[in-house]
Design a protein around this motif. Structure first.
Motif, PDB file in Angstrom:
ATOM      1  N   PRO A 187       0.832  -1.213   0.000  1.00  0.00           N
ATOM      2  CA  PRO A 187       0.000   0.000   0.000  1.00  0.00           C
ATOM      3  C   PRO A 187       0.863   1.258   0.000  1.00  0.00           C
ATOM      4  O   PRO A 187       1.956   1.276   0.571  1.00  0.00           O
ATOM      5  CB  PRO A 187      -0.823  -0.129   1.288  1.00  0.00           C
ATOM      6  N   THR A 188       0.388   2.300  -0.655  1.00  0.00           N
ATOM      7  CA  THR A 188       1.129   3.562  -0.759  1.00  0.00           C
ATOM      8  C   THR A 188       0.854   4.419   0.470  1.00  0.00           C
ATOM      9  O   THR A 188      -0.270   4.495   0.959  1.00  0.00           O
ATOM     10  CB  THR A 188       0.698   4.303  -2.038  1.00  0.00           C
ATOM     11  N   LEU A 189       1.912   5.090   0.953  1.00  0.00           N
ATOM     12  CA  LEU A 189       1.796   5.956   2.127  1.00  0.00           C
ATOM     13  C   LEU A 189       1.520   7.378   1.661  1.00  0.00           C
ATOM     14  O   LEU A 189       2.222   7.906   0.787  1.00  0.00           O
ATOM     15  CB  LEU A 189       3.096   5.898   2.944  1.00  0.00           C
ATOM     16  N   PHE A 190       0.482   8.006   2.235  1.00  0.00           N
ATOM     17  CA  PHE A 190       0.066   9.344   1.813  1.00  0.00           C
ATOM     18  C   PHE A 190      -0.005  10.263   3.022  1.00  0.00           C
ATOM     19  O   PHE A 190      -0.690   9.970   4.005  1.00  0.00           O
ATOM     20  CB  PHE A 190      -1.297   9.286   1.121  1.00  0.00           C
ATOM     21  N   TYR A 191       0.734  11.391   2.930  1.00  0.00           N
ATOM     22  CA  TYR A 191       0.654  12.408   3.982  1.00  0.00           C
ATOM     23  C   TYR A 191      -0.283  13.506   3.511  1.00  0.00           C
ATOM     24  O   TYR A 191      -0.072  14.142   2.481  1.00  0.00           O
ATOM     25  CB  TYR A 191       2.030  13.000   4.284  1.00  0.00           C
ATOM     26  N   LEU A 210       3.462  11.726  -1.197  1.00  0.00           N
ATOM     27  CA  LEU A 210       3.137  10.355  -1.590  1.00  0.00           C
ATOM     28  C   LEU A 210       4.425   9.539  -1.568  1.00  0.00           C
ATOM     29  O   LEU A 210       5.412   9.924  -2.194  1.00  0.00           O
ATOM     30  CB  LEU A 210       2.531  10.359  -2.995  1.00  0.00           C
ATOM     31  N   VAL A 211       4.417   8.417  -0.856  1.00  0.00           N
ATOM     32  CA  VAL A 211       5.599   7.559  -0.764  1.00  0.00           C
ATOM     33  C   VAL A 211       5.245   6.182  -1.328  1.00  0.00           C
ATOM     34  O   VAL A 211       4.404   5.472  -0.778  1.00  0.00           O
ATOM     35  CB  VAL A 211       6.103   7.438   0.691  1.00  0.00           C
ATOM     36  N   LEU A 212       5.895   5.812  -2.438  1.00  0.00           N
ATOM     37  CA  LEU A 212       5.716   4.505  -3.058  1.00  0.00           C
ATOM     38  C   LEU A 212       6.951   3.668  -2.755  1.00  0.00           C
ATOM     39  O   LEU A 212       8.078   4.169  -2.864  1.00  0.00           O
ATOM     40  CB  LEU A 212       5.548   4.628  -4.574  1.00  0.00           C
ATOM     41  N   PHE A 213       6.770   2.398  -2.410  1.00  0.00           N
ATOM     42  CA  PHE A 213       7.917   1.583  -2.009  1.00  0.00           C
ATOM     43  C   PHE A 213       7.646   0.108  -2.310  1.00  0.00           C
ATOM     44  O   PHE A 213       6.508  -0.283  -2.564  1.00  0.00           O
ATOM     45  CB  PHE A 213       8.215   1.769  -0.521  1.00  0.00           C
ATOM     46  N   THR A 214       8.722  -0.683  -2.291  1.00  0.00           N
ATOM     47  CA  THR A 214       8.596  -2.132  -2.441  1.00  0.00           C
ATOM     48  C   THR A 214       8.712  -2.786  -1.070  1.00  0.00           C
ATOM     49  O   THR A 214       9.111  -2.150  -0.087  1.00  0.00           O
ATOM     50  CB  THR A 214       9.667  -2.680  -3.392  1.00  0.00           C
ATOM     51  N   ASP A 215       8.393  -4.094  -1.009  1.00  0.00           N
ATOM     52  CA  ASP A 215       8.304  -4.749   0.296  1.00  0.00           C
ATOM     53  C   ASP A 215       9.647  -4.865   1.005  1.00  0.00           C
ATOM     54  O   ASP A 215       9.694  -5.124   2.209  1.00  0.00           O
ATOM     55  CB  ASP A 215       7.641  -6.118   0.163  1.00  0.00           C
TER      56      ASP A 215
END
Length: 687
Positions: A572-576, A618-623
């Protein structure tokens, strides 16, 4: 609460519907008996109204259950179900009319029992046709559904339910309240009927079939409507069942949606070939991506390249020129042209600007495309694109057409993308052969590293509205993480991040296929859900059975400050949210690409959207980020990442990215090797 087992819903609803219809018939027969014997009428019309509503509801439940249960719900199958039901209802009504014409003026022709029996048969079949078509149209309307469309359909169903009980208010009289209600339903039906997103996905052949089926539905609906109108002025019924606002509303909806679908499908016929051409281009891209596998030589790659390029440009001829081991040009892969004409054209092209400006050792060949007119009596325009491997020109692609200015910008972009992907494949094949001759394993890793580096973009597309920063590090020599951006149109950006199952060389090769598919599909400007559906089709043909890819795909509209996204099993993408000063994860269901390799995958696609404002992050990342472990085996985790962003949200995107990675490495320990690939994209909105 009473819980009715689902497997019996269909059977129960059919049984109740049949009983309700028989009861309606019995009530009318009773009225006829009372009239013939001049008895006091004991059956109130409300009895018929209640039975009629019960019949409507049970038929509605049956078809809703039947359609939802049926797994074969492709567009043509749905339309054919409606057409076949309409044909049956219209055929029975026609046979009844023919039967009465054969009876002539005989006594049987005026028998009230027979007339009312046939009236109830027509009523039942018309009801079944209209309700089944309405529910079939529901599935077409809700294809690629949005929240607004779902709410609009739910409101329509509530209106239909109200119309069922309207009979108690006006007793089926065609008064002003009836006309007002019918007008309102007609306008509401028209507003629903503009949802025709399924039509562009039909092939040319499927569109012709759907036009035929829709024509059958339109003809059946029209005939049955006039059949119902004919009952309004007759005196054969004791309680009129067909002058019903519910049935008339369904007539309006079925007719309007069928007509809209018929016209739009008809007008879409000329564009079908264009859409199919785009799908062919995507498949060709996938074929080029597959050609980097060991064991396939560059001749196969170049064969796919020339065929794909000619198909994309509708070229009338073409060939490839390749330098051999002695740096001497050789002509290969000729298409629709003989040697004599090819040599003639080659000399003309070589001496005609801008083609004459080409130099084998020029550094501009990497970004230069040559196209223009040629002075030939048959072929009027030509396109030449250099083939480069590791920044060295190894050959040229030539395409020719019989018309002037035959290569438009879109064609050139597609072909240039094909050439780039083919060159990567040729480069990897050559390097792979070199690795086999020397130190196979060591050289394979070097090749994979080069592939891996080529996957990740050197530039992340953005405009003044937002800033973006990326980071990626493989756990082994190569990894399977991938991210990229693309400016689709002004103020519209596509952003993707993905992770291949597994690690190492195979993951890097599989992600190169994902890159090719992204570059091909993004030119179609699909919605996030459409992108995942088409990417799954392409990847299902090339991924090994035990491999899959998780990904998240975003469309950032900087003009309207809106983001649409879909998630295929990815983190899931992290959103501030700056306005609320909160950090939350954007949860949207989804299944990894390549897990379900058939049309059922579309059932697992969910598309969401949200708005953004200044200072949102917006922070997109892999596991690998959240699964990074310290010496004690404790994971970095989602909560720790959220707290880290809460502290850093005020910084620029590159500073946020840098400090998050510093926090992770501090947590893991400088001497510990990561268990998985690390990839991170940070987007901060400035306006």
């Amino acid at each position: 609460m009473l819980n009715i087992p689902r497997p019996y819903i269909g059977k129960v609803s059919v049984l109740v519907a049949v009983l309700a219809w028989l009861a309606l018939l019995f009530v009318d027969i009773t009225r006829i008996f009372e009239t013939v014997n001049r008895l006091e009428p004991n059956m109130a019309p409300e009895v018929s109204y209640i039975l009629e509503i019960l019949f409507f509801i049970t038929v509605y439940l049956f078809y809703n259950y039947s359609i939802n249960k049926n797994e074969d719900r492709d567009f043509l199958n749905l339309i054919w179900r409606g057409a076949s039901t309409g044909l049956l209802a219209a055929a029975v009504a026609l046979l009844i009319n023919l039967f009465y014409q054969m009876l002539g003026e005989g006594r049987l022709a005026s028998d009230p029992l027979l007339k009312n029996f046939f009236y109830h048969v027509n009523f039942a079949l018309i009801t079944m046709f209209l309700i089944s078509c309405t529910l079939l149209w529901k599935h077409l309307i809700l294809y690629q559904k949005t929240k607004r469309v779902v709410q609009q359909w739910q409101a329509f169903e509530i209106l239909l339910l109200i119309c069922m009980f309207f009979i108690f208010f006006n007793e089926n009289n065609l008064d002003y309240s009836f006309l007002f209600g019918l007008t309102f339903l007609t306008f509401f039906s028209a507003s629903l009927s503009i949802n025709l997103k399924w039509i562009p996905y039909l092939t040319f052949k499927e569109k012709w079939k759907s036009i035929l089926f829709l024509a059958i539905i339109l003809a059946s609906t029209s005939y049955l409507f006039f059949e119902v109108i004919s009952y309004s002025g007759s005196n054969l019924t004791f309680v009129n069942l067909t002058d019903n606002l519910f049935l008339m509303g369904l007539f309006a909806f079925v007719l309007i949606y069928s007509l809209f679908s018929f016209l739009v499908t008809l007008f879409n016929l000329p564009t079908s070939s264009v859409f199919e051409q785009k799908l062919v281009e995507a498949i060709n891209f996938q074929r080029l991506s597959q050609s980097i596998k060991p064991g396939q030589d560059e001749t196969q790659v170049l064969d796919v390249l020339i065929d794909s390029s000619m198909s994309a440009a509708y070229a009338d001829g073409g060939w490839l020129e390749l330098l051999d081991s002695e740096q001497s040009p050789q002509f290969i892969q000729e298409r629709f042209i003989n040697e004599e004409i090819r040599n003639e054209l080659y000399e003309l092209i070589k001496n005609t600007k801008p083609f004459s400006e080409f130099k084998w050792d020029s550094s501009e060949n990497e970004s230069r495309i040559y196209q223009g007119k040629i002075p030939h009596n048959i072929f009027k325009s030509a396109l030449m694109i250099p083939l480069l491997v590791n920044k060295i020109t190894i050959g040229r692609l030539f395409l020719i057409k019989e018309v002037k200015d035959g290569f438009n910008k879109e064609m050139v972009n597609i072909i240039n993308t094909f050439v780039g992907q083919a060159c990567i494949s040729v480069e990897n094949y050559r390097l792979l052969n070199e690795a086999i001759k020397n130190e196979r394993y060591k050289e394979e890793l070097k090749i994979a590293q080069r592939v891996q580096r080529s996957l990740l973009p050197t530039e992340l597309h953005h405009n003044e509205t937002f800033e973006i920063s990326g980071f990626s590090e493989a756990a082994d020599e190569v990894g399977g993480d991938y991210y990229e951006t693309k400016e689709i149109a002004k103020n519209l950006f596509a952003i993707i991040i993905g992770d291949v199952s597994g690690k190492g060389t195979s993951a890097a090769f599989n992600m190169s296929q994902m890159k090719g598919i992204f570059h091909s599909l993004v030119q179609l400007n699909p919605s996030p859900g459409e992108f995942l559906a088409k990417a799954n089709i392409a990847l299902s043909q090339c991924l090994e059975r035990n491999h899959f890819i998780t990904t998240s795909y975003f469309l950032v509209d900087t003009q309207n400050k809106k983001i649409k996204y879909s998630r295929a099993g990815h983190c899931p993408t992290l959103f501030y949210d700056a306005s609320l000063d909160t950090c939350e994860y954007l949860n949207s269901d989804g299944l990894g690409l390549g897990i379900v390799r058939n049309s059922l995958y579309e059932n697992y696609i969910h598309e969401s959207d949200f708005d953004f404002e200044k200072d949102d992050v917006l922070v997109l990342f892999t596991d690998g980020i959240i699964e990074a472990k310290n010496k004690s085996g404790e994971e970095f985790g989602y909560e720790r990442l959220k707290k880290t962003l809460n502290k850093l949200h005020s910084f620029a995107s590159n500073e946020i990215q840098k400090r998050i990675m510093e926090e992770i490495y501090r947590f893991v320990g400088q001497n510990n090797l990561p268990d998985d690939d690390f990839s991170l994209l940070v987007i901060k909105f400035k306006l």
